[in-house]
Design an enzyme around this catalytic site. Structure first.
Site, mmCIF file in Angstrom:
data_model
loop_
_atom_site.group_PDB
_atom_site.id
_atom_site.type_symbol
_atom_site.label_atom_id
_atom_site.label_comp_id
_atom_site.label_asym_id
_atom_site.label_seq_id
_atom_site.Cartn_x
_atom_site.Cartn_y
_atom_site.Cartn_z
ATOM 1 N N GLU A 63 82.119 0.453 -4.855
ATOM 2 C CA GLU A 63 82.404 1.146 -4.335
ATOM 3 C C GLU A 63 82.826 2.306 -4.939
ATOM 4 O OE1 GLU A 63 83.654 2.934 -1.172
ATOM 5 O OE2 GLU A 63 84.976 2.286 -0.350
ATOM 6 N N ASP A 64 82.770 3.322 -4.278
ATOM 7 C CA ASP A 64 82.782 4.647 -4.832
ATOM 8 C C ASP A 64 84.565 5.233 -5.972
ATOM 9 O OD1 ASP A 64 83.952 5.499 -3.239
ATOM 10 O OD2 ASP A 64 82.473 6.754 -2.149
ATOM 11 N N ASP A 73 91.103 3.768 -2.711
ATOM 12 C CA ASP A 73 92.306 4.647 -1.838
ATOM 13 C C ASP A 73 93.655 3.391 -1.693
ATOM 14 O OD1 ASP A 73 93.551 7.323 -1.937
ATOM 15 O OD2 ASP A 73 92.976 7.578 0.491
ATOM 16 N N PHE A 93 93.181 15.107 -4.746
ATOM 17 C CA PHE A 93 92.003 14.117 -3.524
ATOM 18 C C PHE A 93 90.485 14.859 -4.884
ATOM 19 C CE2 PHE A 93 88.706 15.288 -0.841
ATOM 20 C CZ PHE A 93 88.480 13.869 -0.120
ATOM 21 N N ARG A 98 79.536 16.397 -3.282
ATOM 22 C CA ARG A 98 78.155 14.928 -3.753
ATOM 23 C C ARG A 98 77.450 15.271 -4.756
ATOM 24 N NH1 ARG A 98 80.352 11.374 0.185
ATOM 25 N NH2 ARG A 98 79.935 11.573 2.695
HETATM 26 P P1 IMP Z 1 90.267 3.532 1.524
HETATM 27 O O1 IMP Z 1 90.313 2.603 0.167
HETATM 28 O O2 IMP Z 1 89.928 2.912 2.536
HETATM 29 O O3 IMP Z 1 91.259 4.396 1.589
HETATM 30 O O4 IMP Z 1 89.190 4.751 1.288
HETATM 31 C C1 IMP Z 1 88.484 4.520 0.620
HETATM 32 C C2 IMP Z 1 87.119 6.127 1.392
HETATM 33 O O5 IMP Z 1 88.329 6.906 1.049
HETATM 34 C C3 IMP Z 1 86.079 5.795 -0.055
HETATM 35 O O6 IMP Z 1 84.883 5.204 -0.157
HETATM 36 C C4 IMP Z 1 86.126 7.254 -0.330
HETATM 37 O O7 IMP Z 1 84.867 7.991 0.514
HETATM 38 C C5 IMP Z 1 87.234 7.631 0.460
HETATM 39 N N1 IMP Z 1 88.033 8.409 -0.774
HETATM 40 C C6 IMP Z 1 88.923 8.287 -1.141
HETATM 41 N N2 IMP Z 1 89.597 8.980 -1.507
HETATM 42 C C7 IMP Z 1 88.653 10.312 -2.008
HETATM 43 C C8 IMP Z 1 88.974 11.509 -2.709
HETATM 44 O O8 IMP Z 1 89.792 11.109 -3.748
HETATM 45 N N3 IMP Z 1 87.574 11.963 -2.623
HETATM 46 C C9 IMP Z 1 86.311 11.740 -1.851
HETATM 47 N N4 IMP Z 1 86.780 10.655 -0.348
HETATM 48 C C10 IMP Z 1 87.753 9.924 -0.664
HETATM 49 MG MG MG Z 2 83.595 5.128 -0.017
#
Ligand code: IMP
Ligand code: MG
Length: 176
Positions: free
Chosen positions: A99-100, A103, A152, A165
């Site tokens: 995962e990138d 969050d 962000f 990206r």
């Molecule tokens: P979560 O952990 O389910 O809230 O979602 C994580 C996903 O939200 C990541 O895989 C990203 O695609 C997106 N995301 C979360 N924070 C950021 C950010 O700061 N910039 C861009 N995308 C983000």
């Molecule tokens: Mg993602």
């Protein structure tokens, strides 16, 4: 010229590269003798996965899943659905989710549940970035690159409305 928000550099390509080298060394050590299946989470993780896998010495396979959250906007609504399934059988495989950024943790806990039900031999998580202040659901990140503040971020696969990206570094989107 395209107008856009101001961006502040958070991590240079060199800093990202060093973090990935550290992760690859741990993964090489832990999975020695195995051929794990790396599962990238689209779209954001494809840049990280591409660099991570080229740093690994062990043999790997690659597949992708894509999730989406219901509802508009940047905020996750909490309802996650699978938009693209795996095309590789997972049963008995050592699966490493890539995962990138973690969050809220909602998409990852959904995917850990989804993949876990397919009976892999093991299931671990590798994330380049962690934004711990935002966590709603606990997730265990076995391999973590860099911890980031509650801002962000864009670049290195991360988008702001599908832009940025392609930036080689990681930037904070500054309010104007
Ligand atoms: P979560 O952990 O389910 O809230 O979602 C994580 C996903 O939200 C990541 O895989 C990203 O695609 C997106 N995301 C979360 N924070 C950021 C950010 O700061 N910039 C861009 N995308 C983000
Ligand atoms: Mg993602």
């Amino acid at each position: 010229m395209c107008q856009g928000p101001r961006l502040r550099l958070l991590f240079t390509p060199g800093e990202i590269d060093r973090a990935i080298a550290g992760l690859a060394a741990q993964i090489d050590r832990d999975y020695g003798g195995e051929q794990p299946l790396l599962v990238g989470i689209l779209k954001g993780a494809f840049v990280f996965l591409a660099d991570l896998m080229r740093r690994l010495s062990i043999p790997v396979e690659v597949d992708f899943v894509r999730v989406a959250s219901y509802g508009p906007g940047m905020e996750s609504s909490g309802q996650i659905r699978l938009v693209q399934r795996l095309s590789t059988p997972v049963r008995g495989r050592h699966v490493l989710l890539v995962e990138d950024i973690v969050d809220t943790g909602l998409s990852l806990s959904f995917l850990v549940d989804y993949l876990g039900r397919k009976r892999p031999a093991s299931l671990r998580l590798c994330a380049l970035l962690d934004k711990p202040e935002r966590r709603v659901v606990p997730v265990t990140i076995h391999y973590l690159g860099l911890t980031v503040p509650d801002k962000f971020l864009v670049g290195y696969g991360l988008d702001w409305d599908e832009r940025y990206r392609n930036l080689p570094g990681i930037y904070v989107v500054e309010g104007d």
